[in-house]
Scaffold this active site. Structure first.
Site, short mmCIF file in Angstrom:
data_model
loop_
_atom_site.label_atom_id
_atom_site.label_comp_id
_atom_site.label_asym_id
_atom_site.label_seq_id
_atom_site.Cartn_x
_atom_site.Cartn_y
_atom_site.Cartn_z
N ASP A 91 0.71 -1.70 -0.07
CA ASP A 91 -0.39 0.30 0.27
C ASP A 91 1.08 1.12 0.14
O ASP A 91 2.27 1.52 0.10
CB ASP A 91 -0.98 0.28 1.59
CG ASP A 91 -2.36 0.98 1.09
OD1 ASP A 91 -2.24 1.08 -0.15
OD2 ASP A 91 -2.92 0.88 1.64
N ASP A 124 -10.68 1.48 -4.15
CA ASP A 124 -11.08 1.55 -2.94
C ASP A 124 -12.63 1.23 -2.67
O ASP A 124 -13.66 1.04 -1.33
CB ASP A 124 -10.27 2.31 -1.45
CG ASP A 124 -9.62 2.45 -0.85
OD1 ASP A 124 -9.14 0.78 -0.87
OD2 ASP A 124 -8.96 2.97 -0.29
C1 DGJ Z 1 -5.89 1.69 1.81
C2 DGJ Z 1 -6.26 0.37 1.06
O1 DGJ Z 1 -6.36 1.13 -0.15
C3 DGJ Z 1 -6.94 0.33 1.59
O2 DGJ Z 1 -7.69 -1.60 0.59
C4 DGJ Z 1 -6.51 -0.91 2.23
O3 DGJ Z 1 -5.79 -1.94 2.34
C5 DGJ Z 1 -6.42 0.40 3.74
N1 DGJ Z 1 -5.53 1.20 2.99
C6 DGJ Z 1 -5.51 -0.29 5.31
O4 DGJ Z 1 -4.96 0.78 5.88
#
Ligand code: DGJ
Length: 692
Positions: free
Chosen positions: A439, A496
């Site tokens: 991430d 997301d």
């Molecule tokens: C942002 C990501 O896009 C989510 O899917 C998740 O992994 C969160 N971060 C976790 O903090």
């Protein structure tokens, strides 16, 4: 003057190299016949002169020079270390032609060399181009463009790509007009907002018909694009690193690869070239022959609230639904109870995991699933052992605005990369983990190419040491998607937003660049966490099955009916994923603007599946017919609805697809199309087709 041509499937690029000065692209478009007279091509493109012009037209070369009185933006801006502008005058040095064409030029007085490199891929149809600048002594490079190309003349507009968190890949159409359209992404990462992609459709081009050129800059640190129309009507397109990416003096500057596609079958033709090139040339698959496993990701089920009991129960349910890879998301490491602390400290949280992660991993394995783990290696929270021990490892000043409460680590520093490599490797060595979700949840305090190079180096080192490891590129969803990062990763977390309606649109537009096999798509919770909308399980499941499928809800919330539908769609995905892995995504032109439709077609044309999503209520009552594409007009195809169960009681008529398979010629399917049954908003028809 010598001439070189590069041919890749349906496109040809011709370069002319005059005795004095830099090479010029004299042709970029539909493939020329093998015997085309390249000198005549160059002559035919020469412009006339009239009043108000210089006595000769300064050439639009692969790197237009201000020293040559070029009236537009130069392709190179360099200064000596004391800040004085340098105005090189390059002359021919060397030409090499093997698999690649390399054209080198030098300015002996300034000690500079400029090299353009091209490769052409006949199978994928993509031409790759880059520029390298070398200097005998350190200089400052403010701008270096990848080989500069002429923009098409019979084109009214251009499409570049913006976006935001939870609504990535938004095409933006701008008219060509006098002056410049620029995108300059100074956020230090590819970004939701600035996908480094440009489509140049010719007048009248649609998804499935007409001509288009397309360019993608494969760099994860933020790009600069400019599309300029000169006073004489010529157009130029430049791509390079974002302004200010390389602030320090250096002796070698290299652009990222610029990927070029051309199509005479609409935007989709360029999209298919990029999809194939990414899948077959850019991504390094650790196990190329393994089917893409159905994911389960626990983020929207439990967030930071980890417990072995809950996660084993969730794993049981996920496996029963058909999941094959279980990904433990954020929250597993020391003190990480929310998003304010602990980034940088990659050791297991003993409060949540008193016996470590092994009991969960063993349980996941006993269910036949593999195990993946979340990291955010480039980031650090002030409240972490790492930041307390090494405040000097933070990129930028301490009083900068934070992003999600976190700082960025300076990965240009070897010590920082070594530390991250060791922490991650220690976890990987001690556990059976075959997947990392990587991430990156904030923009950089300033853009910095050295940071991007550091990240790519760390990824490379980890993958060399752990060659079976797969990595997903996530940056708050789709904030880092480009061919640069995908050279080291195998999947992107596109957004997301698990809202199926949003996702349908995002996926459709992302297919301008991405094949299905790298594009993660999950069935989210019944009530979507990012939009509050509720969609049927069928719609959610089919939208996920369009790409690399996964689940991300708490599966314990599913009713029996919902679980049955999800299991069925997952089984469909598994039964089809082998041929879908190498299928092309053909974006369809839909007569009804509320229908977002695509045809995923096997490379040999023997079969396809159409996903026709209804993203709202139509203006007219009855569905308009949907036209297919890319078929053999004289061949016969049998098509059938795969989800007849989804026909609503509001459909009272007898369209052919409602009751059984339909057999038609390719011509008929592509010209007249096929009438669909009446559809509720936020639903999807799945039509399978086979060539007789
Ligand atoms: C942002 C990501 O896009 C989510 O899917 C998740 O992994 C969160 N971060 C976790 O903090």
């Amino acid at each position: 003057m010598t001439h070189h041509r590069l041919d890749a499937a349906r496109q040809t690029l011709v370069l002319a190299t005059p005795a004095n000065g830099l090479p010029i692209c004299t042709y970029w478009g539909a493939r020329l016949p093998d015997n085309a007279d390249l000198a005549a091509v160059a002559t035919a493109s020469e412009l006339d002169l009239t009043g108000g012009m210089l006595d000769a037209n300064p050439a639009l070369t692969l790197c237009p020079q201000s020293s040559a009185a070029f009236p537009g933006q130069p392709g190179l801006v360099v200064r000596s270390v004391d800040g004085a502008p340098l105005r090189p005058v390059f002359s021919k040095a060397a030409t090499k032609r093997s698999d690649a064409l390399s054209l080198s030029y030098g300015d002996a007085a300034l000690g500079l060399t400029l090299t353009f490199r091209f490769t052409a891929d006949e199978a994928t149809g993509v031409i790759t181009a880059s520029t390298t600048l070398g200097s005998t002594s350190p200089i400052l490079c403010d701008w270096l463009a990848a080989p500069v190309l002429p923009g098409p003349q019979l084109a009214d507009g251009m499409i570049d790509v913006a976006g935001r968190w939870c609504d990535e890949f938004q095409p933006v159409t701008t008219s060509w007009s006098a002056g410049i359209r620029t995108r300059d992404n100074r956020t230090g990462r590819t970004g939701h907002e600035h996908v480094p992609l440009l489509y140049l459709p010719a007048r009248g081009c649609t998804n499935t018909g007409g001509e288009a050129h397309a360019l993608h800059y494969g760099w994860s640190g933020g790009h600069r694009m400019l599309a300029e129309e000169l006073p004489d009507g010529r157009r130029q397109v430049q791509f390079g690193h974002a302004s200010g990416s390389d602030l320090l003096p250096g002796q070698r500057f290299v652009t990222a690869p610029l990927y070029l596609a051309f199509s005479d079958t609409g935007l989709t033709g360029c999209a298919v070239s990029f999809q194939r090139h990414l899948r077959d040339r850019i991504v390094n698959w650790p196990k190329p022959d393994t089917p893409r496993p159905v994911h389960y990701n626990c983020w929207e089920a439990i967030y930071f609230d980890h417990s072995l009991d809950a996660l084993t129960a969730i794993a049981d349910r996920a496996a029963a639904l058909g999941a094959e890879r279980f990904v433990l998301d954020d929250g597993w490491f020391k003190g990480r109870d929310d998003d304010t602390t602990s980034l940088g400290d990659w050791t297991i949280d003993t409060a949540k995991w008193p016996d470590g992660l092994t009991p969960l991993i063993d349980h996941v394995h006993s269910l036949g699933m593999t195990f993946g783990l979340w990291f955010e290696p480039e980031m650090v929270n002030a409240d972490s052992d790492l930041a307390r021990a090494h405040p000097d490892w933070i990129l930028g000043p301490m009083d900068q605005p934070l992003g999600r409460g976190q700082f960025v680590l300076d990965l240009a520093k070897t010590d920082v990369r070594d530390n991250m490599f060791n922490q991650i490797s220690t976890i990987l060595d001690a556990h059976q983990i075959d997947y990392i979700k990587w991430d990156h949840n904030r923009v950089l305090p300033f853009n910095d190419a050295a940071q991007t190079r550091g990240t790519l180096d760390l990824l490379h080192r980890l993958r060399t040491t752990h060659p079976k490891l797969e990595i997903e590129s996530c940056a708050s969803g789709g904030g880092r998607i480009d061919f640069g990062i995908l050279h080291h990763t195998q999947r992107v977390w596109l957004s997301d937003s698990n809202d199926a309606l949003s996702r349908l649109r995002i996926q459709h537009d992302a297919a301008l660049l991405l094949p299905a096999c790298v594009t993660g798509s999950h069935v989210g919770p019944r009530v979507c966490h990012t939009t509050g909308r509720i969609h049927s399980i069928s719609f959610r499941a089919w939208v996920a099955a369009q790409r690399h499928m996964g689940f991300e809800m708490d599966p314990r919330e599913l009713t029996e009916d919902e679980a049955a539908t999800l299991t069925k769609v997952t089984a469909w995905y598994k039964a089809n994923r082998d041929w879908l892995r190498t299928a092309d995504i053909l974006r369809l032109d839909s007569a009804d603007p509320t229908v977002i439709a695509e045809q995923q077609q096997a490379a040999d044309g023997s079969r396809f599946v159409v996903f026709a999503g209804h993203a709202g209520t139509s203006a007219q009552i009855a569905p308009r017919p949907l036209r297919l594409t890319g078929l053999d007009p004289t061949a016969t195809y049998t098509i059938d609805l795969a989800n007849r169960n989804d026909i609503s009681s509001l459909s009272r008529g007898t369209p052919a697809l409602k009751s059984g398979p339909v057999t038609l010629t390719g011509r008929s399917l592509m010209s007249q199309g096929i009438a669909l049954p009446y559809a509720l908003p936020d639903s999807m028809w799945i039509i399978e087709g086979h060539r007789a």
